[in-house]
Scaffold this active site. Structure first.
Site, PDB file in Angstrom:
ATOM      1  CE  LYS A  22      -1.751   1.586   4.078  1.00 58.70           C
ATOM      2  NZ  LYS A  22      -1.420   3.000   4.366  1.00 58.70           N
ATOM      3  CG  ASN A  23       2.254   2.772   3.562  1.00 52.59           C
ATOM      4  OD1 ASN A  23       1.110   3.141   3.294  1.00 52.59           O
ATOM      5  ND2 ASN A  23       2.660   2.514   4.798  1.00 52.59           N
ATOM      6  CB  CYS A 118      -3.595  11.595  12.554  1.00 55.59           C
ATOM      7  SG  CYS A 118      -3.107   9.890  12.672  1.00 55.59           S
ATOM      8  NE  ARG A 123       0.638  10.109  10.390  1.00 54.80           N
ATOM      9  CZ  ARG A 123       0.181   9.237   9.496  1.00 54.80           C
ATOM     10  NH1 ARG A 123      -1.074   8.829   9.558  1.00 54.80           N
ATOM     11  NH2 ARG A 123       0.944   8.814   8.518  1.00 54.80           N
ATOM     12  CG  ASP A 312       3.238   1.462   9.552  1.00 54.39           C
ATOM     13  OD1 ASP A 312       2.807   2.301  10.355  1.00 54.39           O
ATOM     14  OD2 ASP A 312       3.536   1.737   8.374  1.00 54.39           O
ATOM     15  NE  ARG A 404      -7.061   4.450   5.462  1.00 51.81           N
ATOM     16  CZ  ARG A 404      -6.494   5.511   5.992  1.00 51.81           C
ATOM     17  NH1 ARG A 404      -6.827   5.921   7.179  1.00 51.81           N
ATOM     18  NH2 ARG A 404      -5.557   6.170   5.327  1.00 51.81           N
TER      19      ARG A 404
END
Ligand code: EPU
Length: 436
Positions: A22-23, A118, A123, A312, A404
């Site tokens: 995803k990132n 957030c 952030r 993460d 997500r």
């Protein structure tokens, strides 16, 4: 709304395939608008964040077609003519802020909403803004929007030192600098694999970049970039999550095969910590095999920038450590408030205490099923991990957070022996008469 219902007590077995990152996918999509013509991206995961980002690109005027089964995306950026990323989308997904660099690089001007708050605390985007100024942009704030302009229609380029080495700011500055008139230098740059793979795509498009994967990245601006076909890399955070799932919920001594993976992107700190738990594992080209142990050793971790332990994977590690033969300590130095999952885990009989930016976790404690929910992606998946080893049923609500970043998680877990169902539910049942 959807929730997962997980029936605890089944071993995880067989194979877990990893989806595209995803990132990394999001910056690859942003890069596509720097080239006139059609970019083809492969191994793009079918995730809510990808859908949201595709929407951002469409608003700019790009045509985006995504085949979720083939995981292939076509982005035709020939008609990008509206340089604005609206609040409704940026507040949903902070990565939309990549449009600041991409639009400055493409059109010499951008109007991009500030992301706002957030779920787990501040952030900031100060480094993105200061960095763009260093590259020659004029920046103003109007009605919550950042209005950026390159005088004369093109940035000059410049030098900027990041502190801390932000992933997002490194990507944003690269997007802006590759088509600048002059050369640029990003000091204390992020070294995450997401940045490296994204930079490699820019290089294949014709960008002149040196130093990817080191702390100093040097860019010589070029007049134009060309559209290409590029394959996204596997998701390193999903891989780490699956390794933890296998170690916790697999039958001790049995092998679980994690495929379509890029183990070389896990980073030393995670691999080292995983080894110290006593779990056996081996890497091969594109896969990781995990053999669980029935004596999980407690291992304390502290998050750090790559190749440090990823923030993460911090929530997932916390749940892993509830199954260890002793206590451990989880410290998050990147996001010091990222603990929204802890009160939910308490509802599942986990004994974990937050002290500042640390969680002290008691091992050796049975997890019990409960109704839970979390307010963020990684917190949500940590609740699913807890559900795998819980006694009884776990209902993980508001699964849209999980959607997500984890593609078809229920399908992958079901195929690997876990009893899990996606169930639609009503968040607020019929109103009841409230009494004082
Ligand atoms: N920071 C600043 N100023 C800035 C930008 C960042 O002070 O202008 C600080 C942050 O407050 C934080 C540190 O720098 O303490 C690192 O933040 P970074 O900018 O690297 O994070 P990001 O780019 O916003 C990406 C991932 C996150 C992941 C972080 C850290 C994407 C889309 N997001 O965010 O992923 O946690 O890097 O590795 O790539 C997730 O996938 O669940 C997720 C949140």
């Amino acid at each position: 709304m959807d929730k997962f219902v997980i029936y605890g007590g089944n071993y995880l077995e067989g194979e877990l395939p990893v989806s595209g990152s995803k990132n990394t996918a999001l910056p690859l999509m942003a890069a596509s608008i720097l080239a006139d013509g059609t970019t083809v991206l492969e191994n793009i995961p079918n995730l809510q964040d990808v859908t949201t980002f595709a929407h951002v690109l469409r608003i700019l005027g790009a045509s985006v077609q995504f085949d979720p089964k083939e995981h292939r995306m076509h982005i035709d950026a020939s008609r990008v003519n509206f340089p604005e990323a609206p609040y409704e989308l940026v507040k949903k997904m902070r990565a939309s802020f990549y449009m600041l660099g991409a639009l400055l690089g493409r059109a010499g001007s951008a109007r991009v909403s500030l992301p706002g708050g957030c779920a787990w605390g501040p952030r900031p985007v100060n480094l993105h803004l200061e960095g763009m100024k260093a590259l020659g942009a004029e920046i103003d704030l109007d009605q919550g929007y950042v209005v950026a302009k390159a005088p004369g229609g093109r940035l000059t380029g410049g030098t900027f030192a990041l502190d801390p080495p932000s992933v997002g700011a490194t990507i944003n500055l690269l997007l802006a600098a590759v088509t600048a008139r002059g050369s640029s230098r990003i000091e204390n740059a992020a070294r995450e694999p997401d940045v490296i793979v994204f930079g490699e795509m820019l290089q294949q498009m014709g960008a002149k970049i040196e130093g990817l994967g080191s702390t100093i990245i040097e860019i010589e601006g070029v007049d134009a970039l060309k559209p290409i076909t590029f394959k996204n890399t596997p998701d390193r955070i999903e891989l780490g999550t699956f390794m933890i799932a296998a170690a916790m919920a697999g039958r001790p001594g049995d092998l679980i095969h994690i495929s379509n993976a890029a183990p070389e992107h896990l980073g030393e700190a995670f691999v080292d910590a995983f080894a110290r738990t006593g779990t056996k594992f081996s890497f091969g080209p594109g896969y990781v095999d995990v053999i669980p142990t029935d004596e999980i050793q407690p291992v304390s971790i502290e998050t750090a920038v790559y190749p440090g332990f990823p923030t993460d994977l911090q929530a997932q590690w916390t749940v892993f450590m509830t199954q260890a033969k002793g206590n451990s300590r989880i410290t998050d130095t990147i996001y010091t408030d990222r603990f929204a999952h802890i009160p939910e885990l308490h509802r599942m009989n986990v004994n974990a205490i937050v002290v500042g930016n640390q969680v002290v976790v008691a091992g050796n404690r049975p997890i019990k099923g409960a109704y839970v929910m979390s307010t963020d992606l990684r917190g949500s998946v940590s609740l699913v991990l807890a559900g795998l080893v819980a006694e009884g049923e776990t209902h993980v609500q508001r699964i849209y957070h999980l959607d997500r970043g984890y593609e078809n998680l229920e399908g992958k877990l079901s195929a690997a022996g876990i009893a899990v169902q996606r169930v639609a539910y009503q968040e607020f049942p019929d109103p009841v008469n409230e009494t004082a």
